[in-house]
Design an enzyme around this catalytic site. Sequence first.
Site, PDB file in Angstrom:
ATOM      1  N   HIS A 140      19.872  15.914  10.872  1.00 44.07           N
ATOM      2  CA  HIS A 140      18.722  16.597  11.670  1.00 44.07           C
ATOM      3  C   HIS A 140      17.236  16.846  11.068  1.00 44.07           C
ATOM      4  O   HIS A 140      16.098  16.428  11.838  1.00 44.07           O
ATOM      5  CB  HIS A 140      19.231  17.939  12.419  1.00 44.07           C
ATOM      6  CG  HIS A 140      18.279  18.665  13.295  1.00 44.07           C
ATOM      7  ND1 HIS A 140      18.455  18.818  14.507  1.00 44.07           N
ATOM      8  CD2 HIS A 140      17.313  19.571  12.804  1.00 44.07           C
ATOM      9  CE1 HIS A 140      17.679  19.608  15.070  1.00 44.07           C
ATOM     10  NE2 HIS A 140      16.850  20.107  13.917  1.00 44.07           N
ATOM     11  N   GLU A 141      17.168  17.363  10.066  1.00 48.86           N
ATOM     12  CA  GLU A 141      15.986  17.722   9.352  1.00 48.86           C
ATOM     13  C   GLU A 141      15.201  16.222   9.022  1.00 48.86           C
ATOM     14  O   GLU A 141      13.893  16.450   9.024  1.00 48.86           O
ATOM     15  CB  GLU A 141      16.147  18.595   7.936  1.00 48.86           C
ATOM     16  CG  GLU A 141      16.896  20.071   8.503  1.00 48.86           C
ATOM     17  CD  GLU A 141      15.817  20.706   9.513  1.00 48.86           C
ATOM     18  OE1 GLU A 141      14.744  20.593   9.283  1.00 48.86           O
ATOM     19  OE2 GLU A 141      16.327  21.554  10.087  1.00 48.86           O
ATOM     20  N   HIS A 144      13.271  14.725  11.889  1.00 47.82           N
ATOM     21  CA  HIS A 144      11.963  15.346  12.011  1.00 47.82           C
ATOM     22  C   HIS A 144      10.866  14.784  10.990  1.00 47.82           C
ATOM     23  O   HIS A 144       9.812  14.632  11.521  1.00 47.82           O
ATOM     24  CB  HIS A 144      12.123  16.888  11.735  1.00 47.82           C
ATOM     25  CG  HIS A 144      12.542  17.909  12.756  1.00 47.82           C
ATOM     26  ND1 HIS A 144      12.470  17.700  14.156  1.00 47.82           N
ATOM     27  CD2 HIS A 144      13.530  18.861  12.524  1.00 47.82           C
ATOM     28  CE1 HIS A 144      13.086  18.644  14.651  1.00 47.82           C
ATOM     29  NE2 HIS A 144      13.850  19.410  13.513  1.00 47.82           N
ATOM     30  N   GLU A 215      13.705  19.524  19.113  1.00 48.13           N
ATOM     31  CA  GLU A 215      14.950  19.755  18.571  1.00 48.13           C
ATOM     32  C   GLU A 215      16.192  19.051  18.999  1.00 48.13           C
ATOM     33  O   GLU A 215      16.890  18.422  18.463  1.00 48.13           O
ATOM     34  CB  GLU A 215      15.066  21.131  18.742  1.00 48.13           C
ATOM     35  CG  GLU A 215      14.137  22.147  17.798  1.00 48.13           C
ATOM     36  CD  GLU A 215      14.308  21.920  16.514  1.00 48.13           C
ATOM     37  OE1 GLU A 215      15.344  21.506  16.025  1.00 48.13           O
ATOM     38  OE2 GLU A 215      13.225  22.164  15.592  1.00 48.13           O
TER      39      GLU A 215
END
Length: 306
Positions: A140-141, A144, A215
Site C-alpha cells: 500500500h505504501e 503511494h 487511499e
Amino acid sequence: MQSRFQSDRRLTVRMGVTLFLLGLLYVAFVAALIVLLKSWVLVVVIAAAFLVAQYWFSDRIALFAMHGRVVEREEYPELHAVIDRLCAMADMPKPVVAVSSMDMPNAFATGRNPDHAVVCVTTGLLRRLEPAELEGVLAHELSHVAHKDVAVITIASFLGVIAGLIVRFAFYSELFGRGRKDQNTLAVFAAVMAVSAAVYAISFLLIRALSRYRELAADRAAALLTGRPSALASALTKVSGDIARIPSEDLRTAQAFNAFYFTPALGSEPGISRLFSTHPSLEQRLDQLGRISAELGEAAAPGKAG
C-alpha cells in the site's frame, strides 16, 4: 520509469485538478498578501523558502516528527526482505527504509519522487502484524510512491501549512501586541487573518477529498500486486482496532501527519472528525477489498477448471 503497480487514471486526473485549483488559490493568496502587507519581496521570499523546504526536506521533517530513523538490512532483515521482494514485483526503485519507535501501529511513505522516497513503519505495527499482513501494508505504501501521490500531497499541503502559520502569527501578534497598533495596522491584520483562514479552509477540503480517493487507489493497487486482498483487509481491521484503543493524548502528535498514514490516528470516539478525515471509512476500504477478492477468485476459477 513506470512501475507494475496498476495505474489509476482517475487518481491522476484528481491530482492534476487539485494541484491546478491549489495553484490558482496560491497565486490569489500571495497577491492578497502583497496588497495587504505592501511588501512583495518579503511575501515571495518567505513563501518560496517554505515551499522549497517542504518539498526537498519533507522526508526528513516527517521522520523527525514521528521519531523515525533509517535502518539497515542487518538490523531489520525481514522488513528489508519484504520491501525488496515488493520492489522487484513492482519494478520500482527501493526506497529508504525507516522504523519509528512509536507503539501506535502505522506506516507512512514520504519523499519527492520514487528515487527519493522513504517508507517508515512503527515498531507497534511490526509487533502486531503477521508477515502477509505486513506485506499488504508495505505494498500500500509503495503504491503511494509509485503513483507519485505522496509528492502531490506534500506540495498540496504546503499552502494550508503557510495559511495556518500566518493565522497563528497574526492571532498571537494581535493578542500580545494589543495597544501598540493603530487602526490601520489592526485592519490589515484582520484582513490577513480572514484571507489566510479562507485559504486554509479551501485547501483543507481539497486535500481531504484527494486524500480519501488516493487511499482507496493504494488499497486497490496493493491488493492487485500481492494478489492477497484478504491479508490487507486483515491488517486494516487489526490496525484500526488497535489505534482506536490508544489514548487520545498519545495520538495528538501523530494526527498532524494523518494524510500520510496507512490508517488515520483517530481515537475511539473521533466524532465529527470523521467527516473531515483524510481516509475513507474502514467499511469502504473493506468493501472494496472484498470486491477485489471476489474478482480475483473469479479470474482464477477458469484457470483451475482448465
